[in-house]
Design a protein around this motif. Structure first.
Motif, PDB file in Angstrom:
ATOM      1  N   THR A 185      -7.957  -4.638   8.252  1.00  0.00           N
ATOM      2  CA  THR A 185      -8.240  -5.867   7.500  1.00  0.00           C
ATOM      3  C   THR A 185      -6.993  -6.470   6.850  1.00  0.00           C
ATOM      4  O   THR A 185      -6.977  -7.677   6.574  1.00  0.00           O
ATOM      5  N   GLN A 186      -5.990  -5.663   6.564  1.00  0.00           N
ATOM      6  CA  GLN A 186      -4.703  -6.092   6.032  1.00  0.00           C
ATOM      7  C   GLN A 186      -4.812  -6.976   4.786  1.00  0.00           C
ATOM      8  O   GLN A 186      -4.263  -8.083   4.752  1.00  0.00           O
ATOM      9  N   PRO A 187      -5.495  -6.533   3.759  1.00  0.00           N
ATOM     10  CA  PRO A 187      -5.547  -7.337   2.533  1.00  0.00           C
ATOM     11  C   PRO A 187      -4.268  -7.223   1.697  1.00  0.00           C
ATOM     12  O   PRO A 187      -4.051  -8.023   0.792  1.00  0.00           O
ATOM     13  N   PHE A 188      -3.441  -6.232   1.981  1.00  0.00           N
ATOM     14  CA  PHE A 188      -2.166  -6.031   1.288  1.00  0.00           C
ATOM     15  C   PHE A 188      -1.084  -6.827   2.030  1.00  0.00           C
ATOM     16  O   PHE A 188      -1.333  -7.446   3.071  1.00  0.00           O
ATOM     17  N   ASP A 189       0.151  -6.781   1.522  1.00  0.00           N
ATOM     18  CA  ASP A 189       1.256  -7.510   2.159  1.00  0.00           C
ATOM     19  C   ASP A 189       2.113  -6.618   3.042  1.00  0.00           C
ATOM     20  O   ASP A 189       2.667  -7.091   4.038  1.00  0.00           O
ATOM     21  N   ALA A 190       2.259  -5.355   2.687  1.00  0.00           N
ATOM     22  CA  ALA A 190       3.096  -4.441   3.467  1.00  0.00           C
ATOM     23  C   ALA A 190       2.624  -3.014   3.249  1.00  0.00           C
ATOM     24  O   ALA A 190       2.072  -2.678   2.198  1.00  0.00           O
ATOM     25  N   LEU A 191       2.877  -2.189   4.246  1.00  0.00           N
ATOM     26  CA  LEU A 191       2.553  -0.767   4.195  1.00  0.00           C
ATOM     27  C   LEU A 191       3.816   0.026   3.917  1.00  0.00           C
ATOM     28  O   LEU A 191       4.848  -0.188   4.550  1.00  0.00           O
ATOM     29  N   GLU A 192       3.746   0.949   2.964  1.00  0.00           N
ATOM     30  CA  GLU A 192       4.839   1.890   2.743  1.00  0.00           C
ATOM     31  C   GLU A 192       4.741   2.950   3.843  1.00  0.00           C
ATOM     32  O   GLU A 192       4.002   3.917   3.733  1.00  0.00           O
TER      33      GLU A 192
ATOM     34  N   MET B 282       0.850  -1.187   0.000  1.00  0.00           N
ATOM     35  CA  MET B 282       0.000   0.000   0.000  1.00  0.00           C
ATOM     36  C   MET B 282       0.889   1.241   0.000  1.00  0.00           C
ATOM     37  O   MET B 282       1.676   1.457   0.920  1.00  0.00           O
ATOM     38  N   ALA B 283       0.756   2.057  -1.047  1.00  0.00           N
ATOM     39  CA  ALA B 283       1.682   3.174  -1.242  1.00  0.00           C
ATOM     40  C   ALA B 283       1.156   4.478  -0.650  1.00  0.00           C
ATOM     41  O   ALA B 283      -0.045   4.754  -0.690  1.00  0.00           O
ATOM     42  N   HIS B 284       2.075   5.252  -0.095  1.00  0.00           N
ATOM     43  CA  HIS B 284       1.899   6.637   0.367  1.00  0.00           C
ATOM     44  C   HIS B 284       0.450   7.038   0.707  1.00  0.00           C
ATOM     45  O   HIS B 284      -0.136   7.900   0.052  1.00  0.00           O
ATOM     46  N   PRO B 285      -0.155   6.441   1.757  1.00  0.00           N
ATOM     47  CA  PRO B 285      -1.554   6.739   2.063  1.00  0.00           C
ATOM     48  C   PRO B 285      -1.822   8.197   2.426  1.00  0.00           C
ATOM     49  O   PRO B 285      -2.945   8.674   2.221  1.00  0.00           O
ATOM     50  N   CYS B 286      -0.838   8.911   2.962  1.00  0.00           N
ATOM     51  CA  CYS B 286      -1.058  10.311   3.360  1.00  0.00           C
ATOM     52  C   CYS B 286      -0.373  11.300   2.423  1.00  0.00           C
ATOM     53  O   CYS B 286      -0.177  12.475   2.782  1.00  0.00           O
ATOM     54  N   TRP B 287      -0.036  10.843   1.235  1.00  0.00           N
ATOM     55  CA  TRP B 287       0.465  11.758   0.202  1.00  0.00           C
ATOM     56  C   TRP B 287      -0.610  12.804  -0.101  1.00  0.00           C
ATOM     57  O   TRP B 287      -1.780  12.469  -0.299  1.00  0.00           O
ATOM     58  N   ILE B 288      -0.213  14.080  -0.094  1.00  0.00           N
ATOM     59  CA  ILE B 288      -1.157  15.155  -0.402  1.00  0.00           C
ATOM     60  C   ILE B 288      -1.186  15.327  -1.919  1.00  0.00           C
ATOM     61  O   ILE B 288      -0.241  15.825  -2.526  1.00  0.00           O
TER      62      ILE B 288
ATOM     63  N   ASN C 205      -3.446  -4.165  15.629  1.00  0.00           N
ATOM     64  CA  ASN C 205      -3.359  -4.363  14.182  1.00  0.00           C
ATOM     65  C   ASN C 205      -1.920  -4.121  13.734  1.00  0.00           C
ATOM     66  O   ASN C 205      -1.530  -3.007  13.395  1.00  0.00           O
ATOM     67  N   VAL C 206      -1.119  -5.175  13.767  1.00  0.00           N
ATOM     68  CA  VAL C 206       0.299  -5.076  13.458  1.00  0.00           C
ATOM     69  C   VAL C 206       0.510  -5.461  12.001  1.00  0.00           C
ATOM     70  O   VAL C 206       0.152  -6.564  11.586  1.00  0.00           O
ATOM     71  N   VAL C 207       1.084  -4.560  11.216  1.00  0.00           N
ATOM     72  CA  VAL C 207       1.274  -4.827   9.792  1.00  0.00           C
ATOM     73  C   VAL C 207       2.754  -4.701   9.439  1.00  0.00           C
ATOM     74  O   VAL C 207       3.477  -3.895  10.034  1.00  0.00           O
TER      75      VAL C 207
END
Length: 431
Positions: free
Chosen positions: A275-282, A251-257, A307-309
């Motif tokens: 829910t963690q459907p992705f594999d890793a958080l950027e 999951m890329a840059h969720p708080c990118w403006i 919720n540990v990712v």
């Protein structure tokens, strides 16, 4: 680089708690040479032990032996932690400090791991970046990276272009497939690391099939009211297809403006972390401090809620020459080897430590699991500067070779595995 590293070399630096190791201290120049007529010793100071529990007199002192201009001793470091090796010289019957060196002892499960600095999200001139894929790869190696995935917007081919450019050169530096996935009618971007084919190409070639499959996912969804079900269904489709391609979905840059608004709505970001459907958080990337800190804050809060990712750190760089994003965010992955599958396994096992460093900051901010983080902090100061000196020359030769210099290619073939040899030197052998 620390002055001590310029004056003295201690090896191995990484020890196993279950083995005795033979340690060598080597002077680097006549100014640091040891006097063979004088006695030396080392004090072993475990950094997790306090003076209240172990007075200065209680620290173990070991005699060392002169050996061809070096000093040697044997010791078993029994706890997983960083140790100060305080070298002392006896003069007129008094022990005085000569230099302070450091080593790290780890348990067997960590001892088999090696540190790889990497970036799984960057761009080239094939989308909206500045330089060509081969030059981007060369500049990453020059800056001390061990692996890279080029992830141009909607394009899988640029990563392949970089891989082909150096396919005939045996190097420790590894290039992996990648792309940034932009599904139709979905603003949320996903980094695709390592898969064997393009996900963007799937919905480009058959948009009707994509819409139909997303419809099927959406019709089965039961998600909180107010969330965009189509957006979430589309993301599930993307994540599923990345895994089917053998890749990792980030999951890329969720708080990118983006255009005066955040890339992902806060409630969607929270729900994805739940829910963690992705594999890793950027967790961090080449953004402002505000944007990265917002991403980190919610990640930390969600961890407190259970919720540990897994996380990665990437630059999202769009240029490698005088670029403010390049090198701002990266990660060190503790992995058994620098292969796609091993790196993915290590990230999922939360052995990636994210490093974020803005101009003027002497050391990076670090995020990750404490055990991995403590080890990486040691490596950042005691191992990586030596590693990076070797990478600089390799990167320079890579760039020259990419620009047609065949002699640079021959030299690169000769030295391209030096960081592997460096690792062999600093990780203890069984004695």
């Amino acid at each position: 680089m620390k002055t001590t590293l310029e004056y003295y070399d201690i090896f191995p630096k990484i020890l196993c708690t279950e083995r005795e190791a033979e340690i060598t201290i080597r002077p680097l120049g006549v100014h640091a040479a040891f006097d063979e007529k004088k006695k030396y010793r080392v004090k072993i100071i475990p950094m997790n032990e306090t003076l209240l529990n172990c007075s200065d007199k209680g620290y173990e002192a070991l005699d060392v032996q002169h050996c061809s201009g070096n000093l040697q001793f044997r010791y078993r470091f029994t706890q997983e932690e960083q140790y100060v090796v305080l070298l002392q010289i006896q003069e007129d019957g008094v022990w005085t400090n000569c230099c302070e060196l450091r080593v790290y002892s780890v348990k067997p499960d960590y001892f088999k791991l090696r540190p790889y600095r990497g970036d799984m999200h960057c761009h080239t001139c094939r989308s909206d970046g500045k330089e060509g894929p081969a030059i981007v790869a060369a500049n990453y190696r020059k800056s001390g990276f061990d692996f890279l995935s080029i992830t141009d917007h909607g394009q899988y081919e640029p990563a392949q272009e970089a891989i082909r450019a150096f396919s005939d050169i045996p190097m420790s530096f590894q290039l992996f497939a990648g792309e940034e996935v932009h599904p139709p009618k979905n603003n949320c971007h996903t980094v695709h690391f390592g898969g064997t084919y393009s996900i963007n190409q799937i919905f480009r070639e058959d948009p009707e099939k994509y819409e139909r499959e997303v419809d099927e996912i959406e019709n089965k969804l039961e998600i909180p009211e107010g969330l965009n079900t189509r957006e979430y269904a589309s993301l599930l489709w993307v994540y599923r297809n990345i895994r089917e391609a053998g890749g990792m979905a980030i999951m890329a840059h969720p708080c990118w403006i983006q255009d005066e608004a955040y890339h992902i709505r806060r409630d969607m970001y929270r729900y994805l972390l739940q829910t963690q459907p992705f594999d890793a958080l950027e967790l961090t990337c080449g953004q402002s401090l505000e944007e990265n800190q917002l991403q980190i804050s919610l990640w930390q809060q969600m961890r407190e809620e259970g919720n540990v990712v897994p996380v990665v750190g990437s630059s999202d760089s769009h240029g490698t020459v005088n670029s403010p994003w390049f090198g701002l965010s990266k990660m060190i992955v503790l992995s058994e080897e620098c292969t796609k599958d091993a790196l993915i396994d290590a990230v999922k096992a939360r052995r990636a430590v994210v490093l974020e460093q803005y101009p003027g900051e002497p050391l990076p901010r670090v995020y990750g699991e404490n055990r991995a983080l403590e080890f990486v902090l040691f490596l950042v100061t005691e191992y990586m500067p030596l590693h990076d000196e070797l990478c600089f020359e390799e990167g320079r030769l890579m760039k020259a070779y990419a620009c047609g210099d065949q002699e640079a290619g021959e030299e690169l073939r000769r030295i391209g595995k030096r960081t592997d040899f460096l690792t062999e030197k600093y990780w203890a052998k069984e004695v």
